[in-house]
Design an enzyme around this catalytic site. Structure first.
Site, PDB file in Angstrom:
ATOM      1  N   ASP A   1     -74.488  -0.874 -27.391  1.00  0.00           N
ATOM      2  CA  ASP A   1     -75.119   0.448 -27.427  1.00  0.00           C
ATOM      3  C   ASP A   1     -74.206   1.444 -28.141  1.00  0.00           C
ATOM      4  O   ASP A   1     -73.037   1.154 -28.409  1.00  0.00           O
ATOM      5  CB  ASP A   1     -75.403   0.890 -25.980  1.00  0.00           C
TER       6      ASP A   1
ATOM      7  N   GLU B   1     -73.986   3.755 -33.438  1.00  0.00           N
ATOM      8  CA  GLU B   1     -74.393   4.380 -34.732  1.00  0.00           C
ATOM      9  C   GLU B   1     -73.186   4.751 -35.584  1.00  0.00           C
ATOM     10  O   GLU B   1     -73.333   4.722 -36.809  1.00  0.00           O
ATOM     11  CB  GLU B   1     -75.257   5.611 -34.443  1.00  0.00           C
TER      12      GLU B   1
ATOM     13  N   ASP C   1     -83.740   5.334 -27.216  1.00  0.00           N
ATOM     14  CA  ASP C   1     -84.190   6.187 -26.114  1.00  0.00           C
ATOM     15  C   ASP C   1     -85.558   6.807 -26.376  1.00  0.00           C
ATOM     16  O   ASP C   1     -85.666   7.960 -26.792  1.00  0.00           O
ATOM     17  CB  ASP C   1     -83.143   7.266 -25.854  1.00  0.00           C
TER      18      ASP C   1
END
Ligand code: GLC
Length: 767
Positions: A407, A410, A481
């Site tokens: 997770d 980015e 999300d």
């Protein structure tokens, strides 16, 4: 003619000496041609591994005012002014350079009005000033030209008329159709120009922008802030051929472990307490809900330190994980790239000592904030750092985890975006965040994949949020999300379908919605709609209303259970589709346009999808709806629930009370129907059933141990089943896996026919 530049040919690469700079065309295969102009960057591709060039005949001829390079599938013309035009074998234009001026959108807004517009919080389009590194490619857009792909972008299936950025971001706010970018950058676009398919893949990790006919309906623009001009033209007879060519180039989702297709339960917060995880496992059993995994979010760690496990709540995590596993529930923990800045924490101190973290331009370890507070960021662009990370995953595999969820890669940073000039390596060369940002998650996924592979010897189950083109080789993805709101359920269909067209077959959304509070009706419709999404995970944010299947009592619980049980029946079909996908790249969840590209009705269809070629799903994705129109494409279709048959190429009205997912099977289809189980067994199935829809059908079924790489050495079985009015047959067409089915049942309309295996003749006999 004399103005045409000189060229040099080296095997399948032709270099044209234009005064603006050399320009190369490389023939990789008859359907893949690379267009390349070096703008000073290392040519290393994170998307493409290995040499994809096949020995391919082609011709290069000089015409009046252009060169013409021709393979059996594509013709590329290159003129004096470096315009490049691509045609299919019949001479139909596919991708042609736009020759006019761009009509920039912001011309009408003067400075005074721009200030006013911005005063209320809107943004007025302003064309950013571009530095010397910027470049653009402008192509003609036909009035009948539809554009698909681009990975996880929000909005609709057809991307025409919108604009997008490729720059991975953590986006916790509601995702709307107008968003330029979210977590992934997958710069591949599939076009259908007047019904003719093509693909364009821009292999450049720098921030790029695609305006797909928003600025002007007569052209589309790819532009990038920097990087080489490096794109691939993909051709073929059908859209499927384009997906196959693209995944040949960037890789295919490898065959997953079979259990990963089972249901997975998650919630941010569960893993703060062993008692709570235990209660979730107990409830799954108590309520008779099949499940294969529970995900452990950040709370299991010791102070959010990656590669640690909290020992105050968990006396013996290894034992606990083993106990869950004995009950059929596997553990998938999250990891984040941010490593806590803590002098007493070996992952941090080793990373500093070995120079494994990204650095400021003045050579300090760069620090930003994520869950653990001040954190350093591993420099995943470097092979040595990836190996270090892979080694670290041993901490988790030794505890017995079954997969790893990546997770925040980015990479997310709470204290402002990481400055562009932060030093990130590109393989072994110093580069910048500006260049390496979009491949950060990709490289972390690869490192995690390698770690699992080295330590488990099984097919790695890695989930990642950020990705670049080609990440499908290493990881499953979810769409980040989302929220518990109906537009996000609606968006699931085009988003997962476009990911599929972009090479990502193993995909899913957070069922029920991650942020905000779900409702019983939304959760119900979500599980119905998601039942064929390869990654089937219910996940929610801390602080939101509970959304486990039992959270709302009845009738939600019973409906949820009904669909989970249905999912397990279809797992052999999904697994067969993955076995095919690993050879063709064709996704599991498909937009109808992939299967019926010439049917104009499906080119903008956002609320239906197919599973392989045989199943059509038309979920209810609007609140309070109890019926809907379903468009059925050519052919005949059987209603899964009552076996009523419909003729295609028409809209039908389907009743859909809360417990009904509108579901159709293409008539004359034979489908596997897996056993009723509460998790995927570690031991092989001894029997399999196939169901007929219509009065004849054939099916090819794949079987292996569902776990490791033995299938790559021939240890698998293939079965061919055939039912026609005169004969029913079962043939073993490849025999390499010892656990052959002992019995095979064929559920025909009026009877069940059973075959048994005869080991002597390695064949099946009807009884
Ligand atoms: C991010 C992830 C989400 C996770 C949360 C806490 O928001 O997208 O899935 O639950 O972080 O780790």
């Amino acid at each position: 003619m004399s103005n045409l530049p000189h060229y040099q040919q080296q095997q399948q690469t032709v270099t044209f000496a234009y005064s603006q700079g050399a320009f190369q065309l490389t023939v990789l295969t008859p359907t893949i041609i690379r267009v390349f102009s070096n703008r000073g960057e290392s040519g290393y591709s994170y998307a493409i591994t290995g040499d994809k060039q096949q020995s391919t005949p082609f011709t290069l001829t000089t015409k009046d005012n252009h060169y013409e390079l021709r393979t059996s599938a594509l013709t590329v013309s290159l003129d004096v002014e470096r315009h490049i035009d691509v045609y299919d074998a019949q001479g139909t234009p596919l991708v042609t350079d736009y020759r006019g001026e761009r009509h920039l959108l912001d011309k009408g807004v003067d400075k005074v009005h721009q200030k006013l517009v911005e005063a209320e919080g809107h943004s007025a389009t302003t064309q950013a000033a571009h530095d010397a590194d910027y470049f653009q490619v402008v192509k003609n857009l036909a009035s009948d030209e539809q554009l698909y792909g681009l990975g996880d972008k929000t909005g609709y299936l057809n991307k025409r008329g919108f604009e997008y950025d490729n720059w991975n971001i953590d986006y916790p706010d509601p995702q709307l159709e107008i968003l330029p970018n979210i977590y992934k950058s997958i710069p591949v676009m599939l076009g259908l120009k007047n019904g003719h398919p093509y693909g364009l893949f821009f292999d450049n990790p720098y921030k790029s922008h695609l305006d797909l006919g928003k600025e002007d309906p007569h052209y589309y623009v790819y532009s990038a802030v920097a990087g080489n001009l490096d794109y691939y033209i993909l051709g073929g007879h059908t859209l499927k051929d384009i997906v196959t060519a693209y995944t040949y180039l960037t890789g295919r989702t490898p065959l997953p472990q079979k259990w990963t297709l089972g249901y997975q339960q998650s919630r941010w917060g569960y893993s703060a307490s062993q008692t709570e995880v235990q209660a979730v496992a107990d409830n799954l059993k108590k309520y008779d809900l099949p499940c294969d995994a529970i995900h452990f979010d950040v709370d299991y760690m010791n102070g959010y330190r990656v590669f640690t496990w909290d020992h105050t709540e968990y006396a013996d995590p290894q034992k606990f994980i083993a106990r869950l596993k004995a009950r059929g529930i596997k553990v998938v923990p999250i990891i984040d790239p941010g490593v806590k800045q803590d002098p007493d924490y070996p992952v941090y101190t080793t990373g500093v000592a070995q120079n494994y973290f990204v650095k400021t331009p003045t050579d300090e370890v760069y620090i930003n904030k994520v869950w653990p507070g001040d954190s350093a960021f591993p420099d995943f662009g470097r092979p040595a750092v990836r190996q270090w990370w892979a080694n670290n995953t041993k901490f988790l595999t030794d505890l017995g985890v079954a997969g790893i969820w990546n997770d925040m890669n980015e990479p997310a940073s709470f204290d402002g975006e990481i400055p562009e000039n932060t030093v990130f390596y590109d393989q072994d060369q110093p580069a910048t965040h500006r260049k390496m940002h979009n491949v950060y998650g990709h490289n972390m996924a690869q490192a995690t994949y390698e770690g699992l592979k080295q330590h488990q010897g099984k097919r790695p189950f890695v989930i990642t949020r950020a990705a670049y083109a080609g990440t499908q080789k290493y990881a499953t993805v979810w769409t980040g999300d989302n929220r518990s709101m109906w537009p996000h359920l609606q968006m699931m269909i085009p988003q997962l379908c476009n990911l599929g067209l972009s090479g990502f077959s193993f995909v899913g959304t957070d069922i029920g919605g991650f942020a905000s509070d779900t409702s019983p009706e939304l959760l119900t419709r979500w599980i119905e709609a998601a039942i064929f999404s390869p990654l089937l995970r219910n996940h929610a944010a801390m602080g939101t209303r509970r959304q486990e299947p039992w959270a709302f009592g009845e009738p939600t619980l019973s409906i949820y259970r009904k669909y989970l049980k249905l999912r397990y029946r279809f797992i052999p079909y999904l697994y067969d589709l993955f076995a095919q996908e690993s050879h063709t790249g064709l996704p599991i969840m498909r937009p109808l346009v992939l299967n019926y590209p010439t049917d104009h009705r499906v080119q903008n269809l956002d609320d239906e999808f197919m599973v392989g070629d045989q199943i059509l799903v038309a979920p209810i994705v609007q609140k309070s709806k109890r019926q809907r129109l379903v468009y059925l494409p050519a052919g005949e279709w059987v209603d899964f629930w009552n076996h009523q048959t419909y003729t295609g190429q028409q809209d039908i009205v389907v009743q859909a009370p809360l417990d009904k997912l509108p579901l159709f099977i293409k008539r004359q289809t034979l489908l596997p129907w897996g056993p009723a189980v509460d998790h995927i067994a570690e031991t092989p199935d001894t029997s399999m059933t196939f169901q007929l829809f219509g009065d004849h059908g054939t099916y090819d079924h794949y079987q292996d141990n569902g776990s490791n790489f033995d299938y790559q050495n021939g240890q698998y079985n293939c079965y061919h089943l055939s039912v026609d009015p005169h004969q029913v047959s079962v043939t073993l067409t490849h025999h390499g896996f010892s656990a052959v089915y002992q019995t095979i049942h064929l559920a025909l309309n009026d009877r069940v026919v059973t075959f048994t295996y005869d080991a002597q003749t390695t064949s099946y006999q009807q009884i």
